[in-house]
Write a protein that holds these residues in place. Sequence first.
Motif, mmCIF file in Angstrom:
data_model
loop_
_atom_site.group_PDB
_atom_site.id
_atom_site.type_symbol
_atom_site.label_atom_id
_atom_site.label_comp_id
_atom_site.label_asym_id
_atom_site.label_seq_id
_atom_site.Cartn_x
_atom_site.Cartn_y
_atom_site.Cartn_z
ATOM 1 N N VAL A 1 -9.684 25.670 37.566
ATOM 2 C CA VAL A 1 -9.915 26.787 36.646
ATOM 3 C C VAL A 1 -9.642 26.279 35.238
ATOM 4 O O VAL A 1 -8.516 25.889 34.922
ATOM 5 C CB VAL A 1 -8.998 27.986 36.973
ATOM 6 N N GLU A 2 -10.689 26.243 34.433
ATOM 7 C CA GLU A 2 -10.532 25.832 33.032
ATOM 8 C C GLU A 2 -10.135 27.065 32.222
ATOM 9 O O GLU A 2 -10.931 28.006 32.066
ATOM 10 C CB GLU A 2 -11.856 25.233 32.522
ATOM 11 N N HIS A 3 -8.883 27.052 31.744
ATOM 12 C CA HIS A 3 -8.377 28.205 30.995
ATOM 13 C C HIS A 3 -9.113 28.304 29.664
ATOM 14 O O HIS A 3 -9.094 27.374 28.867
ATOM 15 C CB HIS A 3 -6.868 28.048 30.777
ATOM 16 N N MET A 4 -9.791 29.418 29.418
ATOM 17 C CA MET A 4 -10.622 29.530 28.214
ATOM 18 C C MET A 4 -10.235 30.688 27.306
ATOM 19 O O MET A 4 -10.949 30.995 26.351
ATOM 20 C CB MET A 4 -12.100 29.647 28.629
ATOM 21 N N GLU A 5 -9.130 31.349 27.621
ATOM 22 C CA GLU A 5 -8.652 32.436 26.755
ATOM 23 C C GLU A 5 -7.654 31.865 25.751
ATOM 24 O O GLU A 5 -7.053 30.823 26.004
ATOM 25 C CB GLU A 5 -7.969 33.517 27.596
ATOM 26 N N ASP A 6 -7.465 32.578 24.629
ATOM 27 C CA ASP A 6 -6.521 32.095 23.619
ATOM 28 C C ASP A 6 -5.097 32.098 24.142
ATOM 29 O O ASP A 6 -4.406 31.109 24.089
ATOM 30 C CB ASP A 6 -6.578 32.970 22.358
ATOM 31 N N GLY A 7 -4.672 33.206 24.613
ATOM 32 C CA GLY A 7 -3.309 33.290 25.155
ATOM 33 C C GLY A 7 -3.379 33.393 26.656
ATOM 34 O O GLY A 7 -4.347 32.941 27.265
ATOM 35 N N ILE A 8 -2.351 33.992 27.217
ATOM 36 C CA ILE A 8 -2.402 34.221 28.654
ATOM 37 C C ILE A 8 -1.963 35.666 28.900
ATOM 38 O O ILE A 8 -0.787 35.998 28.809
ATOM 39 C CB ILE A 8 -1.611 33.161 29.443
ATOM 40 N N SER A 9 -2.938 36.523 29.110
ATOM 41 C CA SER A 9 -2.650 37.951 29.247
ATOM 42 C C SER A 9 -2.094 38.229 30.635
ATOM 43 O O SER A 9 -2.264 37.423 31.560
ATOM 44 C CB SER A 9 -3.938 38.753 29.047
ATOM 45 N N PRO A 10 -1.450 39.378 30.814
ATOM 46 C CA PRO A 10 -0.937 39.730 32.145
ATOM 47 C C PRO A 10 -2.041 39.775 33.196
ATOM 48 O O PRO A 10 -1.814 39.465 34.358
ATOM 49 C CB PRO A 10 -0.339 41.125 31.950
ATOM 50 N N VAL B 1 -4.777 37.847 33.327
ATOM 51 C CA VAL B 1 -5.097 36.469 33.702
ATOM 52 C C VAL B 1 -3.978 35.901 34.581
ATOM 53 O O VAL B 1 -4.245 35.231 35.580
ATOM 54 C CB VAL B 1 -5.287 35.601 32.436
ATOM 55 N N LEU B 2 -2.753 36.201 34.198
ATOM 56 C CA LEU B 2 -1.611 35.688 34.948
ATOM 57 C C LEU B 2 -1.649 36.164 36.403
ATOM 58 O O LEU B 2 -1.462 35.374 37.336
ATOM 59 C CB LEU B 2 -0.330 36.168 34.266
ATOM 60 N N LEU B 3 -1.927 37.450 36.594
ATOM 61 C CA LEU B 3 -1.993 37.967 37.973
ATOM 62 C C LEU B 3 -3.124 37.292 38.745
ATOM 63 O O LEU B 3 -2.999 36.998 39.934
ATOM 64 C CB LEU B 3 -2.200 39.488 37.975
ATOM 65 N N GLU B 4 -4.232 37.028 38.067
ATOM 66 C CA GLU B 4 -5.338 36.327 38.733
ATOM 67 C C GLU B 4 -4.921 34.919 39.140
ATOM 68 O O GLU B 4 -5.193 34.475 40.251
ATOM 69 C CB GLU B 4 -6.549 36.214 37.804
ATOM 70 N N TYR B 5 -4.262 34.203 38.217
ATOM 71 C CA TYR B 5 -3.873 32.822 38.513
ATOM 72 C C TYR B 5 -2.866 32.784 39.668
ATOM 73 O O TYR B 5 -2.910 31.894 40.516
ATOM 74 C CB TYR B 5 -3.304 32.127 37.280
ATOM 75 N N LEU C 1 1.805 27.440 26.288
ATOM 76 C CA LEU C 1 1.488 28.440 27.322
ATOM 77 C C LEU C 1 2.153 28.084 28.636
ATOM 78 O O LEU C 1 2.606 28.944 29.375
ATOM 79 C CB LEU C 1 -0.025 28.502 27.565
ATOM 80 N N LYS C 2 2.172 26.770 28.900
ATOM 81 C CA LYS C 2 2.776 26.321 30.163
ATOM 82 C C LYS C 2 4.216 26.803 30.268
ATOM 83 O O LYS C 2 4.679 27.188 31.327
ATOM 84 C CB LYS C 2 2.748 24.810 30.253
ATOM 85 N N MET C 3 4.898 26.796 29.086
ATOM 86 C CA MET C 3 6.296 27.210 29.073
ATOM 87 C C MET C 3 6.456 28.653 29.538
ATOM 88 O O MET C 3 7.491 29.036 30.056
ATOM 89 C CB MET C 3 6.870 27.119 27.651
ATOM 90 N N SER C 4 5.402 29.468 29.282
ATOM 91 C CA SER C 4 5.570 30.894 29.596
ATOM 92 C C SER C 4 5.053 31.245 30.998
ATOM 93 O O SER C 4 5.041 32.415 31.370
ATOM 94 C CB SER C 4 4.844 31.743 28.544
ATOM 95 N N LEU C 5 4.623 30.242 31.750
ATOM 96 C CA LEU C 5 4.112 30.545 33.091
ATOM 97 C C LEU C 5 5.253 30.753 34.081
ATOM 98 O O LEU C 5 6.305 30.141 33.957
ATOM 99 C CB LEU C 5 3.239 29.387 33.600
ATOM 100 N N PRO C 6 5.027 31.604 35.071
ATOM 101 C CA PRO C 6 6.068 31.790 36.088
ATOM 102 C C PRO C 6 6.216 30.534 36.936
ATOM 103 O O PRO C 6 5.260 29.742 37.046
ATOM 104 C CB PRO C 6 5.547 32.951 36.936
ATOM 105 N N PRO C 7 7.389 30.345 37.525
ATOM 106 C CA PRO C 7 7.657 29.091 38.235
ATOM 107 C C PRO C 7 6.671 28.802 39.370
ATOM 108 O O PRO C 7 6.383 27.647 39.641
ATOM 109 C CB PRO C 7 9.074 29.279 38.788
ATOM 110 N N GLN C 8 6.111 29.836 39.972
ATOM 111 C CA GLN C 8 5.155 29.560 41.070
ATOM 112 C C GLN C 8 3.993 28.711 40.587
ATOM 113 O O GLN C 8 3.348 28.029 41.354
ATOM 114 C CB GLN C 8 4.542 30.853 41.627
ATOM 115 N N LEU C 9 3.687 28.801 39.283
ATOM 116 C CA LEU C 9 2.531 28.064 38.782
ATOM 117 C C LEU C 9 2.861 26.684 38.233
ATOM 118 O O LEU C 9 1.971 25.858 38.117
ATOM 119 C CB LEU C 9 1.812 28.882 37.697
ATOM 120 N N VAL C 10 4.077 26.447 37.855
ATOM 121 C CA VAL C 10 4.351 25.152 37.213
ATOM 122 C C VAL C 10 5.482 24.326 37.799
ATOM 123 O O VAL C 10 5.491 23.111 37.633
ATOM 124 C CB VAL C 10 4.651 25.296 35.702
ATOM 125 N N ASP C 11 6.426 24.950 38.436
ATOM 126 C CA ASP C 11 7.620 24.217 38.836
ATOM 127 C C ASP C 11 7.376 23.445 40.127
ATOM 128 O O ASP C 11 7.169 24.035 41.184
ATOM 129 C CB ASP C 11 8.760 25.231 39.027
#
Length: 212
Positions: free
Chosen positions: A9-18, A20-24, A46-56
Motif C-alpha cells: 500500500v503506497e501511502h498517498m495522503e498528507d497525514g494519517i487520518s483515523p 486510513v489508520l483503521l483501514e491499515y 508519521l511512522k512515529m504516530s502509528l500504533p504498535p501493531q503496524l510498526v513494532d
Amino acid sequence: MAPQKKYVVEHMEDGISPWVLLEYLAISHDVGGGGKFYLTSLMPSLKMSLPPQLVDPEVATTTSTDVIDLPGVRELAGQGRVCLLDPGATKDLAPQDAQVFDWFVFGGILGDHPPRDRTGELRKYGFEGRRLGPKQMTTDTAIRVVKMVVEDQIPLDKIEYVDFPELRWNKHESTEMPFRYVKDGQTGEPIMPDGMRELIRQDSNRGFDDFV
Ligand code: SAM
C-alpha cells in the motif's frame, strides 16, 4: 511451492487520518505477518504516530501482523510480476493472475466521490494494471478482494458484494457509503474495519466529501 503473495500500500495522503489508520489495521490483520504487507512512503514523523501493531517488530512477531517498510513503490518498478490495482485498467483481475503476479500494489488513498483517479499517479511507474470491476472499493476492501481472487481462486463475479450501503443510525438519520464492500457471509452486512462504523457515525453530523 508458489511464492507467497505480497500486498503493497503506497501511502498517498498528507497525514494519517483515523479512517486510513483503521483501514491499515484491518489490512494488517487480514494479510497477516511474514512479510506480506508493505506500507510504503510513510514519512518518518508519521511512522512515529502509528500504533504498535503496524510498526513494532516485537509486537509484529508476537501478533503476526507486521508491516514491512519499503522506501516507496518505485523500488518495485521494472521488477516484473507486479500488478497495480487500478480502477482505470482495461482488464479485470482473474484467478489465473496468481500465476502472473506476486506483488499487488494499491493506492493508500481515501475513497472519494466522484473518484479523482489519484491511482493514476502510480501508473507512471509502468506496472501492469488490473481492475476489480467498475465500482470503487475502499483500500482494505480492494485487498480483501484481491486475496480472494488470487489466493482463494474465487472469480470476481462470484464474490458477494454490498454496493453503496446505507448505514442507519436511527429512524431519521443514515449515511450512504458510495463504495463497494465484500458481504459478510454470516450477517449479510458489508465488511468494514473494526471501529469504522463508529467513526462514520461521529462524522455523519459534520458533512464530508472524502471517505475511507
Ligand atoms: N478514487 C480513488 C482514486 O483516486 O483512484 C480510488 C481510491 S481507492 C479508495 C484506493 C485503492 O484501492 C486504489 O488506489 C486501488 O489500488 C484500489 N481500488 C479500489 N477500487 C478498485 C477497483 N474497482 N479496481 C481496481 N483497484 C481498486
